[in-house]
Design a protein around this motif. Structure first.
Motif, PDB file in Angstrom:
ATOM      1  N   PHE A 252       0.813  -1.212   0.000  1.00 19.12           N
ATOM      2  CA  PHE A 252       0.000   0.000   0.000  1.00 19.12           C
ATOM      3  C   PHE A 252       0.852   1.270   0.000  1.00 19.12           C
ATOM      4  N   GLY A 253       2.146   1.096  -0.205  1.00 16.98           N
ATOM      5  CA  GLY A 253       3.015   2.259  -0.331  1.00 16.98           C
ATOM      6  C   GLY A 253       3.559   2.802   0.969  1.00 16.98           C
ATOM      7  N   VAL A 254       3.370   2.092   2.073  1.00 16.96           N
ATOM      8  CA  VAL A 254       3.889   2.523   3.368  1.00 16.96           C
ATOM      9  C   VAL A 254       5.215   1.801   3.604  1.00 16.96           C
ATOM     10  N   HIS A 255       6.314   2.529   3.524  1.00 21.91           N
ATOM     11  CA  HIS A 255       7.620   1.903   3.677  1.00 21.91           C
ATOM     12  C   HIS A 255       7.963   1.741   5.150  1.00 21.91           C
ATOM     13  N   VAL A 256       8.264   0.531   5.540  1.00 20.48           N
ATOM     14  CA  VAL A 256       8.687   0.221   6.911  1.00 20.48           C
ATOM     15  C   VAL A 256      10.162  -0.165   6.866  1.00 20.48           C
ATOM     16  N   PRO A 257      11.051   0.615   7.492  1.00 19.62           N
ATOM     17  CA  PRO A 257      12.482   0.288   7.450  1.00 19.62           C
ATOM     18  C   PRO A 257      12.746  -1.127   7.951  1.00 19.62           C
ATOM     19  N   LYS A 258      13.457  -1.905   7.139  1.00 18.92           N
ATOM     20  CA  LYS A 258      13.733  -3.302   7.503  1.00 18.92           C
ATOM     21  C   LYS A 258      14.543  -3.407   8.792  1.00 18.92           C
ATOM     22  N   GLY A 259      15.365  -2.384   9.061  1.00 22.07           N
ATOM     23  CA  GLY A 259      16.180  -2.435  10.275  1.00 22.07           C
ATOM     24  C   GLY A 259      15.347  -2.534  11.527  1.00 22.07           C
ATOM     25  N   TYR A 260      14.202  -1.826  11.562  1.00 19.66           N
ATOM     26  CA  TYR A 260      13.319  -1.891  12.732  1.00 19.66           C
ATOM     27  C   TYR A 260      12.763  -3.300  12.908  1.00 19.66           C
ATOM     28  N   ILE A 261      12.385  -3.912  11.798  1.00 23.98           N
ATOM     29  CA  ILE A 261      11.785  -5.249  11.849  1.00 23.98           C
ATOM     30  C   ILE A 261      12.786  -6.267  12.378  1.00 23.98           C
ATOM     31  N   TYR A 262      13.979  -6.259  11.818  1.00 20.55           N
ATOM     32  CA  TYR A 262      14.966  -7.260  12.215  1.00 20.55           C
ATOM     33  C   TYR A 262      15.541  -6.978  13.603  1.00 20.55           C
ATOM     34  N   ALA A 263      15.549  -5.718  14.008  1.00 15.65           N
ATOM     35  CA  ALA A 263      15.966  -5.410  15.378  1.00 15.65           C
ATOM     36  C   ALA A 263      14.961  -5.984  16.373  1.00 15.65           C
ATOM     37  N   ALA A 264      13.669  -5.846  16.063  1.00 16.28           N
ATOM     38  CA  ALA A 264      12.634  -6.420  16.941  1.00 16.28           C
ATOM     39  C   ALA A 264      12.738  -7.940  16.976  1.00 16.28           C
ATOM     40  N   MET A 265      12.974  -8.553  15.809  1.00 17.42           N
ATOM     41  CA  MET A 265      13.123 -10.006  15.758  1.00 17.42           C
ATOM     42  C   MET A 265      14.338 -10.461  16.552  1.00 17.42           C
ATOM     43  N   ALA A 266      15.439  -9.730  16.433  1.00 16.59           N
ATOM     44  CA  ALA A 266      16.656 -10.094  17.163  1.00 16.59           C
ATOM     45  C   ALA A 266      16.442  -9.968  18.671  1.00 16.59           C
ATOM     46  N   PHE A 267      15.772  -8.888  19.097  1.00 18.94           N
ATOM     47  CA  PHE A 267      15.511  -8.695  20.520  1.00 18.94           C
ATOM     48  C   PHE A 267      14.630  -9.821  21.071  1.00 18.94           C
ATOM     49  N   SER A 268      13.564 -10.158  20.348  1.00 17.62           N
ATOM     50  CA  SER A 268      12.675 -11.244  20.780  1.00 17.62           C
ATOM     51  C   SER A 268      13.422 -12.573  20.861  1.00 17.62           C
ATOM     52  N   THR A 269      14.318 -12.803  19.889  1.00 14.93           N
ATOM     53  CA  THR A 269      15.102 -14.042  19.889  1.00 14.93           C
ATOM     54  C   THR A 269      16.012 -14.121  21.102  1.00 14.93           C
ATOM     55  N   VAL A 270      16.652 -13.007  21.449  1.00 14.19           N
ATOM     56  CA  VAL A 270      17.536 -12.982  22.623  1.00 14.19           C
ATOM     57  C   VAL A 270      16.738 -13.256  23.898  1.00 14.19           C
ATOM     58  N   VAL A 271      15.559 -12.630  24.008  1.00 14.62           N
ATOM     59  CA  VAL A 271      14.710 -12.863  25.184  1.00 14.62           C
ATOM     60  C   VAL A 271      14.303 -14.326  25.284  1.00 14.62           C
ATOM     61  N   GLU A 272      13.930 -14.927  24.146  1.00 13.68           N
ATOM     62  CA  GLU A 272      13.536 -16.337  24.152  1.00 13.68           C
ATOM     63  C   GLU A 272      14.708 -17.245  24.515  1.00 13.68           C
ATOM     64  N   MET A 273      15.906 -16.916  24.039  1.00 14.07           N
ATOM     65  CA  MET A 273      17.090 -17.707  24.401  1.00 14.07           C
ATOM     66  C   MET A 273      17.347 -17.639  25.899  1.00 14.07           C
ATOM     67  N   LEU A 274      17.170 -16.463  26.495  1.00 15.52           N
ATOM     68  CA  LEU A 274      17.331 -16.337  27.947  1.00 15.52           C
ATOM     69  C   LEU A 274      16.281 -17.171  28.681  1.00 15.52           C
ATOM     70  N   ASN A 275      15.045 -17.162  28.155  1.00 22.18           N
ATOM     71  CA  ASN A 275      13.998 -17.992  28.765  1.00 22.18           C
ATOM     72  C   ASN A 275      14.345 -19.475  28.673  1.00 22.18           C
ATOM     73  N   MET A 276      14.886 -19.896  27.540  1.00 18.95           N
ATOM     74  CA  MET A 276      15.268 -21.303  27.371  1.00 18.95           C
ATOM     75  C   MET A 276      16.380 -21.684  28.339  1.00 18.95           C
ATOM     76  N   LEU A 277      17.367 -20.814  28.490  1.00 17.04           N
ATOM     77  CA  LEU A 277      18.453 -21.093  29.437  1.00 17.04           C
ATOM     78  C   LEU A 277      17.919 -21.174  30.863  1.00 17.04           C
ATOM     79  N   SER A 278      16.960 -20.293  31.180  1.00 15.59           N
ATOM     80  CA  SER A 278      16.368 -20.311  32.520  1.00 15.59           C
ATOM     81  C   SER A 278      15.595 -21.605  32.759  1.00 15.59           C
ATOM     82  N   ARG A 279      14.825 -22.049  31.757  1.00 16.00           N
ATOM     83  CA  ARG A 279      14.073 -23.304  31.907  1.00 16.00           C
ATOM     84  C   ARG A 279      15.011 -24.487  32.096  1.00 16.00           C
ATOM     85  N   ARG A 280      16.096 -24.529  31.316  1.00 15.22           N
ATOM     86  CA  ARG A 280      17.048 -25.633  31.444  1.00 15.22           C
ATOM     87  C   ARG A 280      17.725 -25.630  32.802  1.00 15.22           C
TER      88      ARG A 280
END
Length: 264
Positions: free
Chosen positions: A226-254
Motif C-alpha cells: 500500500f506504499g507505506v515503507h517500513v524500514p527493515k532495520g526496525y523489523i529485524y531489530a525487533a526479531m533479534a531482541f525477541s530471539t535474545v529474550v527467548e534464548m534467555l527464557n530457554m536457558l532459565s528453563r534448562r
C-alpha cells in the motif's frame, strides 16, 4: 567475463557485493523460517527433501528473475489508480498515492497469505490436530500433504524472490554482483535449513515466536504493497531482541530442570 574482472579489481564492487550478500541473507531468513515451519509438518523422512526442494526452487526463481530484470523493474509501474486523493478538513489531509503496480499486488497477496498461514499454524499449535487428521494418515495422504507443502513454499518463494531481487536491483546495477550474492545467500540458507528446522521442532515456544515473526512480516508486506515503507532495520531489530529474550527464557528453563533433577 568483463563484469567478473571488474568485480575482482574494483573495491567498490567488493563493497557492493558484501553489502548485498548481507542483505540477501537477512531477507532469506524470512523465507527460511517459513520453509522450516512448513517442512516440520511433514513426516520426518520427507522433511529434508522438502527443505532442499523449497530452497532449490527459491534459487531457481531468483536466478530466473535476475535474467528478466527489465521485466521485473516493469512490475513497479502503476497498473491502475483508485483515483482517491483528498484534502479533507480545514487544514486538509495530505494526499496519498492510490496507484497499484503488479509488485504492490503481489506483496499484498503474499502478506495476506502469510498472515493467514501463520494464524492457521498458531491455531493448530494451541488446538492440536485431532487423531485421524491429514498429518496422521497413511502414506497416500502424506504424499498429498507433501505436494501441498511444496505448493505453499513455491507461492511464498515467489513473493520473497521478487522482494529480494528488487532490493538487489536498488543496490547495484552489476549483474555479476547480484548473481554471486544470490548464490551465496541461498547456500547459507541451504546450510542453515537443517539446524534451524531441528531447533524449531525441538522447542515449541520457538515455533510460536517464529509464527509471530511471520505475522509481522506479512503485515509489513501488506504495508509496503500500500506504499507505506517500513524500514527493515526496525523489523529485524525487533526479531533479534525477541530471539535474545527467548534464548534467555530457554536457558532459565534448562537451569530449573537441572536443579529439579539434582534435587530429586
Amino acid at each position: 567475463m568483463e563484469s567478473l574482472q571488474a568485480l575482482f579489481s574494483s573495491p567498490a564492487a567488493w563493497a557492493a557485493l558484501a553489502a548485498l550478500v548481507v542483505m540477501e541473507v537477512v531477507l532469506g531468513i524470512d523465507n527460511l523460517i517459513f520453509i522450516s515451519i512448513l517442512s516440520n509438518k511433514l513426516p520426518e523422512d520427507q522433511r529434508a527433501r522438502a527443505r532442499r526442494l523449497g530452497i532449490g526452487l527459491a534459487l531457481i526463481m531468483r536466478l530466473g528473475l535476475l535474467s528478466m530484470i527489465a521485466w521485473l523493474v516493469g512490475l513497479t509501474a502503476p497498473v491502475f489508480d483508485l483515483g482517491w486523493q483528498g484534502d479533507v478538513g480545514p487544514g486538509g489531509l495530505p494526499s496519498f498515492e492510490t496507484e497499484f503496480s503488479w509488485k504492490d499486488m503481489i506483496l499484498i497477496a503474499g502478506g495476506l497469505f502469510l498472515i493467514w498461514k501463520a494464524t492457521k499454524e498458531i491455531h493448530h499449535a494451541v488446538d492440536p490436530v485431532p487423531t485421524g487428521s491429514v498429518f496422521e494418515k497413511g502414506a497416500g495422504t502424506a504424499a498429498l500433504s507433501f505436494s501441498s507443502v511444496i505448493v505453499q513454499i513455491i507461492l511464498l518463494d515467489l513473493v520473497f524472490s521478487i522482494d529480494s531481487i528488487l532490493t538487489a536491483v536498488g543496490m547495484t546495477d552489476n549483474l555479476a554482483v547480484m548473481v554471486i550474492a544470490v548464490l551465496v545467500a541461498v547456500t547459507v540458507m541451504l546450510l542453515a535449513a537443517e539446524p534451524l528446522a531441528n531447533f524449531i521442532n525441538k522447542n515449541p515456544t520457538v515455533v510460536m515466536l517464529a509464527l509471530g515473526f511471520l505475522l509481522m512480516i506479512g503485515a509489513v508486506l501488506i504495508a509496503e504493497g500500500f506504499g507505506v515503507h517500513v524500514p527493515k532495520g526496525y523489523i529485524y531489530a525487533a526479531m533479534a531482541f525477541s530471539t535474545v529474550v527467548e534464548m534467555l527464557n530457554m536457558l532459565s528453563r534448562r537451569a530449573r530442570q537441572r536443579g529439579t533433577g539434582q534435587a530429586s
